[in-house]
Design a protein around this motif. Structure first.
Motif, mmCIF file in Angstrom:
data_model
loop_
_atom_site.group_PDB
_atom_site.id
_atom_site.type_symbol
_atom_site.label_atom_id
_atom_site.label_comp_id
_atom_site.label_asym_id
_atom_site.label_seq_id
_atom_site.Cartn_x
_atom_site.Cartn_y
_atom_site.Cartn_z
ATOM 1 N N SER A 31 10.266 -50.038 -10.899
ATOM 2 C CA SER A 31 11.659 -50.918 -11.171
ATOM 3 C C SER A 31 12.510 -49.924 -12.346
ATOM 4 C CB SER A 31 11.101 -52.266 -11.915
ATOM 5 O OG SER A 31 10.207 -52.014 -12.757
ATOM 6 N N ALA A 32 11.477 -49.059 -12.966
ATOM 7 C CA ALA A 32 12.252 -47.933 -13.804
ATOM 8 C C ALA A 32 11.733 -46.751 -13.969
ATOM 9 C CB ALA A 32 12.445 -48.735 -15.081
ATOM 10 N N VAL A 33 12.265 -45.669 -14.189
ATOM 11 C CA VAL A 33 11.738 -44.335 -14.441
ATOM 12 C C VAL A 33 12.648 -43.636 -15.466
ATOM 13 C CG1 VAL A 33 11.350 -41.921 -13.268
ATOM 14 C CG2 VAL A 33 11.067 -44.018 -12.065
ATOM 15 N N SER A 34 11.918 -43.125 -16.326
ATOM 16 C CA SER A 34 12.700 -42.177 -17.371
ATOM 17 C C SER A 34 12.009 -40.911 -17.857
ATOM 18 C CB SER A 34 12.939 -43.010 -18.959
ATOM 19 O OG SER A 34 11.824 -43.405 -19.294
ATOM 20 N N SER A 35 12.792 -40.143 -18.246
ATOM 21 C CA SER A 35 11.946 -38.715 -18.327
ATOM 22 C C SER A 35 12.749 -38.024 -19.303
ATOM 23 C CB SER A 35 11.874 -37.928 -17.037
ATOM 24 O OG SER A 35 13.029 -37.603 -16.735
ATOM 25 N N ASN A 36 12.257 -37.190 -20.298
ATOM 26 C CA ASN A 36 12.696 -36.352 -21.058
ATOM 27 C C ASN A 36 11.962 -34.689 -21.015
ATOM 28 O OD1 ASN A 36 14.190 -38.305 -22.748
ATOM 29 N ND2 ASN A 36 12.313 -39.176 -23.544
ATOM 30 N N THR A 37 12.827 -33.869 -21.086
ATOM 31 C CA THR A 37 12.284 -32.363 -21.033
ATOM 32 C C THR A 37 12.826 -31.895 -22.699
ATOM 33 O OG1 THR A 37 14.271 -31.581 -20.209
ATOM 34 C CG2 THR A 37 12.578 -32.269 -18.830
ATOM 35 N N SER A 38 11.882 -30.772 -22.931
ATOM 36 C CA SER A 38 11.949 -29.980 -23.945
ATOM 37 C C SER A 38 11.194 -28.588 -23.955
ATOM 38 C CB SER A 38 11.574 -30.651 -25.316
ATOM 39 O OG SER A 38 10.301 -31.081 -25.300
ATOM 40 N N VAL A 39 11.965 -27.750 -24.645
ATOM 41 C CA VAL A 39 11.286 -26.282 -24.744
ATOM 42 C C VAL A 39 10.928 -26.004 -26.096
ATOM 43 C CG1 VAL A 39 11.408 -23.952 -24.057
ATOM 44 C CG2 VAL A 39 12.576 -25.564 -22.603
ATOM 45 N N ASN A 40 9.585 -25.795 -26.471
ATOM 46 C CA ASN A 40 9.244 -25.564 -27.718
ATOM 47 C C ASN A 40 8.369 -24.216 -27.847
ATOM 48 O OD1 ASN A 40 10.017 -27.990 -28.911
ATOM 49 N ND2 ASN A 40 8.384 -28.921 -27.439
ATOM 50 N N ASN A 41 8.210 -23.803 -28.951
ATOM 51 C CA ASN A 41 7.479 -22.583 -29.079
ATOM 52 C C ASN A 41 6.661 -22.824 -30.420
ATOM 53 O OD1 ASN A 41 6.262 -19.788 -29.129
ATOM 54 N ND2 ASN A 41 7.922 -18.867 -29.496
ATOM 55 N N LEU A 42 5.697 -23.681 -30.582
ATOM 56 C CA LEU A 42 5.242 -24.210 -31.605
ATOM 57 C C LEU A 42 4.129 -23.229 -32.121
ATOM 58 C CD1 LEU A 42 4.954 -27.919 -31.086
ATOM 59 C CD2 LEU A 42 6.966 -26.792 -32.191
ATOM 60 N N ASP A 43 3.402 -22.781 -31.142
ATOM 61 C CA ASP A 43 2.206 -21.691 -31.788
ATOM 62 C C ASP A 43 2.427 -20.327 -31.760
ATOM 63 O OD1 ASP A 43 2.452 -21.555 -28.895
ATOM 64 O OD2 ASP A 43 0.527 -22.333 -28.524
ATOM 65 N N ASN A 44 3.602 -19.885 -31.485
ATOM 66 C CA ASN A 44 4.334 -18.652 -31.367
ATOM 67 C C ASN A 44 3.475 -17.683 -30.207
ATOM 68 O OD1 ASN A 44 6.123 -18.601 -33.415
ATOM 69 N ND2 ASN A 44 4.683 -18.431 -34.945
ATOM 70 N N ARG A 45 3.084 -18.543 -29.027
ATOM 71 C CA ARG A 45 2.313 -17.796 -28.121
ATOM 72 C C ARG A 45 3.418 -17.826 -26.854
ATOM 73 N NH1 ARG A 45 -3.379 -20.870 -27.328
ATOM 74 N NH2 ARG A 45 -4.064 -20.681 -29.259
ATOM 75 N N GLY A 46 4.507 -18.075 -26.963
ATOM 76 C CA GLY A 46 5.543 -18.489 -26.027
ATOM 77 C C GLY A 46 6.098 -19.672 -25.744
ATOM 78 N N ALA A 47 7.115 -19.797 -25.154
ATOM 79 C CA ALA A 47 7.977 -21.135 -25.061
ATOM 80 C C ALA A 47 7.115 -21.784 -23.718
ATOM 81 C CB ALA A 47 9.168 -20.793 -24.415
ATOM 82 N N ARG A 48 6.979 -22.989 -24.285
ATOM 83 C CA ARG A 48 6.574 -23.988 -23.271
ATOM 84 C C ARG A 48 7.515 -25.102 -23.045
ATOM 85 N NH1 ARG A 48 1.587 -23.117 -21.621
ATOM 86 N NH2 ARG A 48 1.202 -25.200 -20.948
ATOM 87 N N LEU A 49 7.533 -25.475 -21.736
ATOM 88 C CA LEU A 49 8.507 -26.758 -21.156
ATOM 89 C C LEU A 49 7.541 -27.859 -21.159
ATOM 90 C CD1 LEU A 49 11.420 -27.247 -19.596
ATOM 91 C CD2 LEU A 49 9.414 -27.688 -17.785
#
Length: 131
Positions: free
Chosen positions: A93-111
């Motif tokens: 009946s419903a679908v929602s999604s969010n995407t983000s790119v972070n580099n919190l641990d300085n090991r490289g970007a993660r989506l």
């Protein structure tokens, strides 16, 4: 003088009247704004999904598309899983999604993609009795 004022006013009113049907649409029926109530005898089931991928330099667009496809495949199979286990009937009946790119641990970007799938489910008789 009066004609000079009357023509723009009439034209403005005509344009407003033409736009009125678009403004009068009932947006409360959109499932992502207010999920509809499940039918009589059904319950609402929500499933949260989180997926994380490493993002090579300059590849975030392709990786985001891959992540979204993975999320929607999981969402599409959610009813199948319920039908195999506890449900006689199921409808998303419903679908929602969010995407983000972070580099919190300085090991490289993660989506990251986080989403919710809401389903209307009619429980199998044995599952409903256990409830």
């Amino acid at each position: 003088m009066m004609t000079r004022l009357l023509i723009p006013t009439t034209l403005g009113l005509m344009l407003a009247a033409m736009a009125l049907p678009a403004l009068a649409q009932n947006f409360s029926n959109l499932p992502l704004r207010t999920p509809r109530q499940p039918p009589e005898g059904y319950i609402s089931v929500q499933s949260g999904v989180s997926i994380s991928y490493p993002v090579p330099d300059g590849d975030s667009e392709e990786q985001q598309e891959k992540a979204l496809k993975s999320f929607y495949k999981i969402a599409a199979s959610s009813c199948s899983t319920l039908l195999e286990t506890i449900a006689d009937a199921c409808e998303i009946s419903a679908v929602s999604s969010n995407t983000s790119v972070n580099n919190l641990d300085n090991r490289g970007a993660r989506l990251s993609i986080n989403g919710q799938v809401t389903m209307s489910v009619k429980l199998k008789a044995s599952a409903a009795a256990a409830k």
